[in-house]
Design an enzyme around this catalytic site. Structure first.
Site, PDB file in Angstrom:
ATOM      1  N   GLY A  76       6.873 -17.930 -18.866  1.00 61.32           N
ATOM      2  CA  GLY A  76       6.477 -19.404 -19.599  1.00 61.32           C
ATOM      3  C   GLY A  76       7.500 -19.458 -20.928  1.00 61.32           C
ATOM      4  CE  LYS A  96       2.682 -16.608 -29.240  1.00 63.54           C
ATOM      5  NZ  LYS A  96       1.465 -17.117 -29.760  1.00 63.54           N
ATOM      6  CG  ASP A 109      -4.158 -25.470 -32.070  1.00 61.07           C
ATOM      7  OD1 ASP A 109      -4.304 -26.331 -31.701  1.00 61.07           O
ATOM      8  OD2 ASP A 109      -2.862 -24.721 -31.560  1.00 61.07           O
ATOM      9  N   GLY A 144       8.127 -22.470 -24.341  1.00 65.60           N
ATOM     10  CA  GLY A 144       7.714 -23.439 -25.291  1.00 65.60           C
ATOM     11  C   GLY A 144       8.213 -23.281 -26.286  1.00 65.60           C
ATOM     12  N   GLY A 145       7.852 -24.389 -27.277  1.00 66.19           N
ATOM     13  CA  GLY A 145       8.444 -24.559 -28.736  1.00 66.19           C
ATOM     14  C   GLY A 145       8.123 -23.127 -29.540  1.00 66.19           C
ATOM     15  N   GLY A 183       8.352 -19.788 -28.307  1.00 72.36           N
ATOM     16  CA  GLY A 183       9.296 -18.833 -27.932  1.00 72.36           C
ATOM     17  C   GLY A 183       9.204 -18.762 -26.331  1.00 72.36           C
ATOM     18  CB  THR A 184      10.439 -16.577 -23.808  1.00 75.93           C
ATOM     19  OG1 THR A 184      11.489 -17.517 -24.249  1.00 75.93           O
ATOM     20  CG2 THR A 184      10.611 -16.387 -22.383  1.00 75.93           C
ATOM     21  CB  VAL A 185       5.044 -15.811 -22.123  1.00 73.44           C
ATOM     22  CG1 VAL A 185       4.041 -14.529 -21.624  1.00 73.44           C
ATOM     23  CG2 VAL A 185       4.604 -16.435 -23.460  1.00 73.44           C
TER      24      VAL A 185
END
Length: 764
Positions: free
Chosen positions: A437, A458, A556, A439-440, A442-444
């Site tokens: 994965g 993460k 959140d 996203g804004g 970072g990376t998983v």
């Protein structure tokens, strides 16, 4: 004698004698703090004339300046500006005074010579201005002559009794040859001035009365001006528009000041200051604050101590700064040693591991005779450990250790600190094939530990200090949670450039992907699965609010933060924005943080964070499960952009079935969907106090799930359900109802708060 000499004899020029004075305020970021520390004038004296500050030793009335006339200024309204005030020294207007640099800026006339003479033009022949104890700054000024047939003869006196004489000639026969910015003789000429010049006379004239250039150059000009304020332009050949220009002068105090001063106590430098003699004139001096002090060194009270610890730009401390008189010291935290400075040795831990490093380095030097290879390897290891220690401190390791030692003393959920090597091996050095994965944030990565455990790692992008605090917050919050529907935090790694979090691996992605991503190959979730996921999520939030050792507000809640495992069980994640709520508080004042579409409007307006903020966000998630639509979308019609408004409008108009995701509603579950929608709208009430608690929401959803399971059994066996109705006042009332296999009997009474506990009977 030559034509220039003859012309000089016939010259009808302007003679100007200039003796300059006062002080220039340095308007820069580095001195603003100093200028505004305290009053710069003597007590009881006016400190301002218009917009210009008048610092002591200058003053505007008797008893407010250092001696009789040298520092006496007048505050007058200039001609043409009756409503404004400006300080005046002799005939000159002062624009700035500085006690820091010993400079004054004032405005001085421009001399000009025109042919034929222009009687309408202001010309001041034989103008004399005399002000003692001031010199023209040779570093800040220059003498300029402008024209195509113009020259000037300059003479003056220097403070040591020597004389000064020079000249400057500006010529051109075509305006096209004059270049902007160039002042080297073609249309413009300039001279540097000598040091210590206290008076100057200059005569400006034309060589040929502008005979050949009068069509484009009727006048010639000469003036002394501040270097930085003048930049030559070719258009000045036709007309120089300025009548006055800025000039910078140097000022100082005569050594005989104490002899002539009326107030003997004010004739020397004040406290915490020092006397600085002028190199070019030993008979005069200035006062200067000592290092670590600020203020007016000429006042009797002198300069005041600067508290360097209040401004990070004034001190070099990494941790604790302690102000001292005239300086400061840096302290390290407990169990650390060093000078505590960012640009110095910093602070290093007094730990056993650090001692081992020192011993290792010492041994390395001891065995230097054995071979340079051993020394090289020892040095490389030491450097690597120092780098990891640097990353550990930068990533908030000290703060994290402090919090974990406090929290984990009372819990069995211990967070493991992974080494950089552990995670490099688990991800094959973060190979692209391990990415699951992006996203804004970072990376998983998917990783496999030595014991065979599959984990999710993460890895954030490069972060600033605020994101580091968010990372530490997530570790601290998750270390307090032990719940089957929360993504379990296994540990973290602080030895890399960016901190890493290690979680249990959740295989089926996010709830967002199943509800909104229509391009993937995943099967759409049934209503029963969605209701179960909603109930599990509500149970987690209820646990955070009511059952955790310290109440937690997630802050959140959204579908991208709800993961699904291989059994499609909900797992709530991403606690980076969460807040621990002290037991004696029900709300927190905090900077608004959240996601557009899920943000509690009451929290947005008041910045008061409460548990009801999570209730609002969950209400949006429940509507997403019912409708299949995003919380906020700009792709469809305007009426559908805000999901909450869209659904509530549909419910008011009794057309909820139109907004339910296509293919999900059936005759058997439509009433159940409607009840879930009603529950969602209660979560979205504007006032937080009118929303239910998450414990109530979780109980209602479990009740809907129980009704669904009971109805399925009744459909196959035709049996009876007994419900317990809990009224709003807390009293219990038991009743039993017969249900048909279709479950069409309405068991919901809007006048009371109903929790249904289904019991299946076997015919008895």
């Amino acid at each position: 004698m030559g034509r220039p000499t003859e012309t000089l004899i016939r010259l009808t020029a302007v003679k100007i004698i200039v003796i300059l004075s006062a002080a220039f305020v340095v308007a820069s970021a580095t001195t603003n703090a100093t200028v505004t520390v305290a009053s710069q004038a003597l007590p009881g004296c006016d400190e301002w004339c218009g917009d210009v500050r008048i610092p002591y030793p200058f003053g505007m009335r008797e008893g407010c300046y250092l001696n009789n006339e040298t520092f006496l200024l007048q505050c007058l309204s200039p001609a043409g500006s009756p409503n404004s005030l400006m300080p005046v020294l002799g005939p000159n207007i002062i624009t700035n005074i500085s006690i820091i640099t010993g400079e004054i800026k004032l405005l001085n006339r421009v001399a000009q010579a025109c042919h034929p003479p222009d009687t309408a033009t202001d010309v001041f022949p034989d103008m004399v201005v005399g002000i003692p104890n001031y010199t023209i700054s040779h570093t800040k000024n220059k003498f300029v002559v402008i024209g195509c047939d113009t020259f000037a003869i300059v003479s003056g006196n220097v403070v040591d009794g020597q004389s000064f004489q020079s000249g400057c000639l500006a010529l051109c026969d075509n305006i096209g040859t004059v270049k902007d910015g160039a002042c080297s003789g073609s249309g413009c000429c300039q001279l540097d001035l000598p040091s210590g010049l206290d008076s100057m006379v200059f005569e400006v004239a034309s060589l040929t009365n502008h005979t050949n250039v009068s069509s484009f150059n009727p006048c010639g000009y000469a003036f002394v001006t501040e270097r930085d304020s003048f930049n030559f332009s070719s258009k000045y050949i036709r007309n120089f528009p300025e009548k006055i220009v800025p000039v910078v002068l140097d000022w100082a105090i005569s050594n005989d000041t104490c002899v002539t001063a009326k107030n003997k106590t004010n004739c020397v430098c004040g406290k915490n200051s020092t006397k600085v003699d002028l190199l070019d004139d030993p008979s005069r001096y200035r006062c200067q604050c000592l290092d670590g002090f600020e203020g007016n060194p000429y006042l009797p009270d002198g300069c005041q101590d600067i508290d360097e610890c209040k401004d990070d730009n004034l001190n070099d401390c990494r941790f604790e700064c302690v102000n001292t008189i005239g300086s400061y010291t840096c302290n390290c935290p407990e169990d650390f040693k060093g000078d505590g400075k960012r640009q110095g040795d910093g602070c290093t831990r007094n730990s056993k591991s650090f001692v081992q490093i020192i011993v290792g380095v010492t041994v390395g030097f001891t065995v230097l005779v054995i071979g340079s290879a051993w020394l090289y390897l020892g040095y490389k290891k030491w450097k690597f450990l120092k780098l990891k220690e640097k990353f550990f401190e930068k990533n908030g390791g000290l703060m994290l250790q402090q919090h974990l030692s406090q929290w984990q003393a009372s819990t069995d959920h211990m967070v493991r600190i992974f080494t950089k090597e552990d995670l490099d091996k688990a991800t094959n050095k973060y190979d692209d094939s391990a990415v699951v994965g992006k996203g804004g944030f970072g990376t998983v990565y998917k990783g496999v530990l030595d014991d065979g455990s599959v984990v999710a790692i993460k890895k954030s992008k490069l972060v600033d200090q605020s994101q580091t605090d968010q990372f530490i917050n997530e570790v601290i919050v998750l270390s307090q949670i032990n719940h089957r529907n929360v993504v379990k935090l296994l540990g973290c790694c602080l030895e890399t450039e960016v901190p890493l979090l290690v979680y249990e691996f959740i295989s089926n992605g996010t709830l967002y992907e199943y509800v909104h991503d229509k391009t993937n190959d995943r099967n759409s979730l049934s209503w029963e699965a969605r209701l179960r996921i909603a109930a599990e999520t509500a149970g987690v939030i209820s646990y955070l609010h009511s059952s955790a050792s310290t109440p937690i507000i997630h802050r959140d809640i959204k579908t991208t933060n709800i993961l699904l495992d291989h059994n499609y069980t909900a797992k709530v994640s991403d606690f980076g924005a969460s807040k621990l709520v002290p037991m004696d508080q029900t709300q927190l004042s905090t900077m608004v943080q959240g996601t557009l579409g899920y943000l509690d409007p009451e929290y947005l307006l008041t910045s008061e964070l409460t548990e009801k903020s999570d209730v609002y966000s969950f209400g949006i998630v429940l509507l997403e499960l019912i409708t299949g639509k995003k919380a906020v979308s700009f792709e469809g019609p305007e009426a559908e952009r805000n999901l909450a408004m869209y659904v509530m409008c549909a419910m008011k108009e009794n057309r909820l079935e139109e907004v339910v995701e296509k293919g999900m509603a059936t005759k058997a579950n439509i009433e159940q969907i409607k009840e879930a929608a009603k529950l969602a709208t209660t979560c979205l009430r504007i006032k937080g106090e009118e929303r239910p608690s998450m414990k109530e929401v979780a109980t209602d959803l479990e009740g809907l799930r129980g009704l669904n399971e009971a109805n399925e059994k009744l459909e196959s066996k035709g049996e009876t359900m007994v419900g317990i109705w809990v009224q709003s006042d807390g009293a219990l009332e038991s009743t039993s109802k017969q249900f048909s296999a279709s479950g069409s009997t309405n068991i919901v009474d809007d006048s009371m708060k109903v929790h249904i506990l289904p019991l299946i009977h076997n015919g008895r």
